[in-house]
Write an enzyme that holds these catalytic residues in place. Sequence first.
Site, short mmCIF file in Angstrom:
data_model
loop_
_atom_site.label_atom_id
_atom_site.label_comp_id
_atom_site.label_asym_id
_atom_site.label_seq_id
_atom_site.Cartn_x
_atom_site.Cartn_y
_atom_site.Cartn_z
N ASP A 202 83.61 115.66 52.78
CA ASP A 202 82.94 114.36 52.91
C ASP A 202 83.42 113.57 54.11
O ASP A 202 82.87 112.50 54.38
CB ASP A 202 83.16 113.53 51.65
CG ASP A 202 84.59 113.01 51.56
OD1 ASP A 202 85.52 113.80 51.83
OD2 ASP A 202 84.77 111.84 51.21
N THR B 86 93.52 120.56 51.36
CA THR B 86 93.73 119.11 51.35
C THR B 86 94.94 118.76 52.19
O THR B 86 95.83 119.59 52.42
CB THR B 86 93.92 118.60 49.91
OG1 THR B 86 94.18 117.20 49.92
CG2 THR B 86 95.08 119.31 49.22
N GLY B 87 94.97 117.53 52.63
CA GLY B 87 96.11 117.01 53.37
C GLY B 87 97.14 116.33 52.50
O GLY B 87 98.15 115.84 53.01
N ARG C 129 98.81 119.77 52.63
CA ARG C 129 99.33 119.31 53.92
C ARG C 129 98.74 120.09 55.08
O ARG C 129 99.45 120.47 56.02
CB ARG C 129 100.86 119.41 53.95
CG ARG C 129 101.60 118.57 52.93
CD ARG C 129 101.48 117.09 53.24
NE ARG C 129 102.44 116.29 52.47
CZ ARG C 129 102.43 114.97 52.42
NH1 ARG C 129 101.51 114.31 53.10
NH2 ARG C 129 103.32 114.31 51.71
N ASP D 57 87.26 120.32 50.20
CA ASP D 57 88.21 119.23 50.40
C ASP D 57 88.53 118.61 49.04
O ASP D 57 87.83 118.88 48.05
CB ASP D 57 87.61 118.20 51.35
CG ASP D 57 88.55 117.03 51.61
OD1 ASP D 57 89.76 117.27 51.71
OD2 ASP D 57 88.06 115.89 51.69
N LYS D 58 89.57 117.80 48.96
CA LYS D 58 89.92 117.17 47.69
C LYS D 58 89.47 115.71 47.64
O LYS D 58 88.61 115.33 46.85
CB LYS D 58 91.43 117.24 47.43
CG LYS D 58 91.83 116.66 46.07
CD LYS D 58 93.32 116.63 45.89
CE LYS D 58 93.96 115.52 46.70
NZ LYS D 58 93.60 114.17 46.22
N THR D 59 90.03 114.88 48.53
CA THR D 59 89.77 113.45 48.49
C THR D 59 88.32 113.17 48.88
O THR D 59 87.88 113.52 49.98
CB THR D 59 90.72 112.71 49.43
OG1 THR D 59 92.06 113.03 49.07
CG2 THR D 59 90.51 111.21 49.34
N ASP E 148 86.67 117.17 57.85
CA ASP E 148 86.08 118.38 57.25
C ASP E 148 84.99 118.99 58.12
O ASP E 148 84.43 120.02 57.75
CB ASP E 148 85.50 118.06 55.87
CG ASP E 148 86.53 117.47 54.93
OD1 ASP E 148 87.66 117.98 54.92
OD2 ASP E 148 86.20 116.51 54.22
#
Length: 1177
Positions: free
Chosen positions: A822, A722-723, A796, A412-414, A826
């Site tokens: 996190d 990532t979204g 997205r 994931d990114k954020t 996820d």
Amino acid sequence: MPCCPSPLTLLRDSLRGQRQRDKDLLTLVSNLPYQGLPKTTNQYFPGNSIKTTKYSFWFFIPMNLWEQFHRFANVYFVGLALLNFVPAVEAFQPEVALIPICVILTLTALKDGWEDYRRYRSDRRINHTPCLIYSRKEGDFVERRWKDVRVGDFVKVVSNEILPADLLLLHTSDPNGVCHIETATLDGETNLKQRQVVPGLYTQDFPFKPQHFNSTVVVEKPNDNLNHFKGYIETADNRKLGFGIDSLLLRGCTVRNTDHAAGFVVYAGRETKSMLNNNRPRYKRSKLERKMNMDVLFCVIVLFCMCLVGALGHYIWLESFPSMPLFLIPDSHGHLDQPPLSSFYMFFTMIILLQILIPISLYVSIEIVKVGQVFFITNDIDLYDEETDSRVQCRTLNITEDLGQIQYVFSDKTGTLTENKMVFRRCTIMGTEYAHNENGKETMGIIKKQWGSKTVWCFILSPCPFCVQETEVVPDRKLLQRVLRGGGDGPGGCQETDLYLDFFLALAVCNTVVVSTATQAQAQRRRVSRALFQVFRSSPPFSSLHSNIPRPGLVVDTADQLCYEAESPDEAALVYAAKAYGFTLLARTPDSVTVRLPHGQELTYQVLDTLTFDPIRKRMSVVLCHPITREIVMYTKGADNTMMELLETPYNIPASTQKHLDWYAKEGLRTLCLAKKVSPHLQTHLETCLSRATGIEDRLQDSVPDTITALREAGIQVWVLTGDKPETAVNIAYACRLLDQGDLVRQYGGPGASGDPSPSIGLVIDGHTLGMALESDLVERFVELARSCRSVLCCRVTPLQKSTVVKVVRERLKVMTLAIGDGANDVNMIQAADVGIGISGQEGMQAVMASDFSISCFKHMKKLLLVHGHWCYRRLANMAIYFFYKNVTYVNLLFWYQFYCGFSGTSMIDIWLIIFFNLFFTSAPPIMFGVMDRNFATETLLGLPELYRSGQGSEGYNHFTFWIAMLDAFYQSLVCFFIPFWTYHGSDIDIYTFGTPINTVSLFTILLHLAIEIKTWVIHWVIMLGSVSLYFMVTLVYSAVCISCNPPSDPYWILQQQMTDPMFYLVCVITTVVALLPRYTYRVLINTVAPSPIVRARHLERLDPTTKEQWIREWRGLRGESTWEVAQEQAQKQEPSLGNQRHHCPHHHPPWNPFPQSTIRFELQQQQIGTSQKVTS
């Protein structure tokens, strides 16, 4: 004295209770009229006592044996032990054959019993927790235990108390009927959630009296959905009052910011939502274990062949006699079995004799080794995070070796690559951009602190662990002056439609932030800050780091100790930004929200409706009634692509605002657009033009670029799912080195970039295109395209798409996958991967609770995989190979002897010594080898990530290494048997005198074989010497006391006599040398003639630290540094001509255009394309 109910009555009550619980709607009444009576209306519902133990005291042994017999290996060995009781196939004393499996079953039962006892103590502690239950006799709430709570009781809870059951909220101390709870134990979210009293039931003006509650409560049957609950209360006057999840207090949650609350118990014990969500840890089988099970099957085939040879050999041997030999003793009836039947029995006798070919102790040894490995992982100081006071956790103990075989990482990114600690960085209003560059900067200063009666001066560095970055907002002076001019001091000024005021009002009210006073979190921060301040007793006062910035005309009440509990860091950052400009959120209830304006005036808006954010709407709205104009106002915030579709004129956005949004995205900021609608009757469309937006920075975590670079050098493919919008995600990808400036870029549907083709390809794909690529007719082509790419960035994407991507790659490419995240979005991805890692970050603990391992930050991945993963895999792989080798070597000694005893199933070694050989003499060294051995130091593995590739290729354990070990075992068994055989050939020694040197030689050979494989002699030499000493002590004692243990041949005084014969020592030395010579020669040749990278790197361990570090640098120089580092050096040379571009880049990535012409990238954008075009893509 009451009589016991009959079995028929118990059965009838049980059936009635089952029918009552199976109904879709449960009807509940108060227990107060039935207190003291043996039966109540709610008697069919379970009590509140919980039981998580697997066994009971009286049935522990049969239940544990039943569970252990689900393992095929245990059934196999118990069956062989029982088969030995059959006289026709008996190989040795039947009672002795039970010892190995009994020891294994006993050790496993002790382990299971200890674990269950720990669960019992935890259950007892929870069940005896005190709580307050209303008593009709006492007329008040009295103290009872959690286990005493029943469905239909009235329970009272106070602030900071944990809820004992699922309660329907009937009364609170708050005048508005609001109760705040913290659900961190359920979903990991630390923000407070509001619950309110059942609407229309009571007014908060009168004290709550449970004895007057004569209504019926109807609720849905228990389920595990934490976000859904429905029911109604039917009052005495036949009114029905509906309620939902907003009126339910869940068991395990903690009451916050509420003095007291009272509720009606609707679910208790195992039927509460928390207990229904308490799933047991899922079982995973590691890749090494799956391979090992296949090799066990090969050993079974080898055992079958050896037993078949023994049976045929016995038949041929019997047929070779012209008459029945005298040493074959008939049974009590004088009958002798015919050769075919005797050979048939001999087949099973050989199975019993050679059963140790299947390593019975391997599985128990692996469990012990994995416990030791987990201990060292969790106690690694480098994996401890001081800021959060957390360390790595291993939630799944049986896949530690999979950490050393990972080929694909999905991240994931954020919150995973970034800190998820938001900083309000920029905003644009009416085409004017306002920068907030001072926010979140690290500066140093001296501040004044009052500790008790003493005043001290303290040194501080900000931001720090106790300074939340969302709160540190330094307003832009130009924007602040514009805000102060826009609003007036009276109601007239508040009625002015000013876009600047609306912008900050939207930031303050369009959220679900809970307002509270000084809380335990603030007290904790103060305690941490006191521990981190360095006191200078003699230092003169300096200017305070956090001195208040002068704000002309701005009213600031320093007495406000407000604490904002937000569902996400984004919301907290926006609320604190509004507060910095004087728009202070003072209070929030379900029906109202109070805001203080810059000039001190307070406005209380009536909340008509709140539409919270969800993955489908992708925006949040709040509908308010203005307290002065009585207009209906709706504020909405969301992503730009979502908001533009809702405008009265779709996609009507000023060019300057659009330019700012694109700029924010390229800088890696999280963009958010705000809009407003004022109308007596709200429609679906918002205002005509979208002219307000914010940019929030989510900075990269420490060492993320270095970690990703190391993982890629280790041969691991890194994907980011990532979204976020593509522009933001791509910028972060360049900042963290997921994409390099030398990657191939092509705009889909546009002209390709010029330049020579490059083998380094980066793929960027959005969620809509990914959905089409994952369709059945395109998934194979997508996988082939992705496999040729060094990095993949999916933007997205939804949580379901994340898990689908992981499953597709794992199943189609047959690779080992790891997913790390996190947040709750996820969880599906983490559970779909072979190894799931959760980060205990800002988005709660749901990812951690669903993971196999949990860490506190992304940089810990580097050591967890490259060091601990490498160690765990190499240790377990070598140990498993060694166990197969050891058992095959030893069992072949018995097999070769069958050629000289007529395949009669006779053993030349005493059965007790055979059992002790595997259980005690040779068990500790391989276990210690699996826990402690290190082929490389930590610095070497971190400095040379390429060494990790050996685990990806399964170099430690594969079919080649397995069969090489088997061949070596057969060779060594031949040497260990035939050298003593030829030495004593023609002599008159007895069977055990012949078997003793063979047993001793095999011990030396097997232990020294392990010594050749050991890389670090830390404690291994002690274990080796201990095993040899134990062998001689036990054998000497056994030979001295065993006078008639196994008649007619007994090992009495055998070893004592052997140790007085020089021939015994000569046989031991020559046999051991000859047996190990091929293994030693093979190691010498591969280390000198054709050394592998592993062997070459082993030479570093002999160098001093300085030479070793220089050698690693030279090796990395020959291999070539990453293109990003080269480009960064070039950028530093061009720094003077770049001006302040680096200053504006929050991630400090290369300050050039992220899409240069020399770079090529495949980017599949969201477009409506036909089937033929999809195939082309």
